[in-house]
Design an enzyme around this catalytic site. Sequence first.
Site, PDB file in Angstrom:
ATOM      1  N   ASP A   1     -36.796 -23.551  22.406  1.00  0.00           N
ATOM      2  CA  ASP A   1     -35.893 -23.824  21.297  1.00  0.00           C
ATOM      3  C   ASP A   1     -34.827 -22.721  21.189  1.00  0.00           C
ATOM      4  OD1 ASP A   1     -37.472 -26.002  20.784  1.00  0.00           O
ATOM      5  OD2 ASP A   1     -38.305 -25.244  18.909  1.00  0.00           O
ATOM      6  N   ASP A   2     -33.766 -23.036  20.472  1.00  0.00           N
ATOM      7  CA  ASP A   2     -32.764 -22.056  20.035  1.00  0.00           C
ATOM      8  C   ASP A   2     -31.836 -21.548  21.133  1.00  0.00           C
ATOM      9  OD1 ASP A   2     -34.056 -22.339  17.625  1.00  0.00           O
ATOM     10  OD2 ASP A   2     -35.002 -20.367  17.649  1.00  0.00           O
TER      11      ASP A   2
ATOM     12  N   HIS B   1     -33.953 -27.560  14.493  1.00  0.00           N
ATOM     13  CA  HIS B   1     -34.222 -26.164  14.183  1.00  0.00           C
ATOM     14  C   HIS B   1     -35.117 -26.078  12.960  1.00  0.00           C
ATOM     15  CE1 HIS B   1     -33.619 -21.891  14.217  1.00  0.00           C
ATOM     16  NE2 HIS B   1     -33.037 -21.880  13.043  1.00  0.00           N
TER      17      HIS B   1
END
Length: 301
Positions: free
Chosen positions: A12-13, A134
């Site tokens: 993620d991210d 998110h």
Amino acid sequence: MDGKRYLIVTADDFGIGPATSQGILDLAAQGLLTCTVLIVNSPHAEQAVCAWRQARCPMELGWHPCLTLDEPVLPASRVPSLVGPDGRFWPLAQFLKRVCVGRIDAAEVEAELRAQLERFVALVGHGPGVVNSHQHIQVFQPVGDILLDLLARQQPLPYVRRVREPWRMLWRVPGARFKRAVLSVLGRRDARQQAGQGFPGNDWLAGITDPEWVADPQFLVRWLGRVPGKVVELACHPGHWDDTLIGRDCTAEDGGVQRRVQEYRRLSEVSFRAVCGRAGFVFAAPSEVDRIQRPRIAHAA
């Protein structure tokens, strides 16, 4: 029926900060990740996409819808319920409080998510093949319904993370148990809706925890050795030390940056591949899941 088990390893991210993105690319170059998801409203998003193209890594790049970090893609004046006085998104705690008391405007959520999706297409050149939000905001309404409505217009339908884990895993694997229980309760509704609309997705999700548990060398052993399912997604947040996150994503004291470094170490250890093998997993990209799941759907019918 194919007897293999498939593991999707999602970082993620991507794009949240330069060193974080580089850490993700370094793991992908070693064949340790199958996809990552881009925060398009981050000031570092465009740089991250350029680095991904230059790296030519065999790693799918998807979209990470975000309503709790940095500034919106739209002008703040167009999404006033989503931003604070500084024009930045409310942090997660404040966002959830506003959701609970009805102070988040669904029309503004739809407009911002649409703008983020359009920015993803502008940066990457096509729609996302994999999507997860998110801080898992997709399990909170009205965000989840709006997100699926936007994605339903895309063909083929993208892989969408199903935020749920087996209840017995809450007791067998320590770390963030209350958070995981809440997400699994809310995520089960979303997972049923995603499946009903034909979105490919994982059977179960692994990897949600507190920073202290990521430092434990047995972290991945506990998860992957015990999680059931044919298609499992391991959600992770690896990266190199990244000062740009301090004051945006975390503080200097809460261990947020160090957690990413620890997750990088856990994934890059030789034992990670060994644990996957012992659990019967082979790595799979999100784009393969529809093919994997289609025989099960036909068999069930």
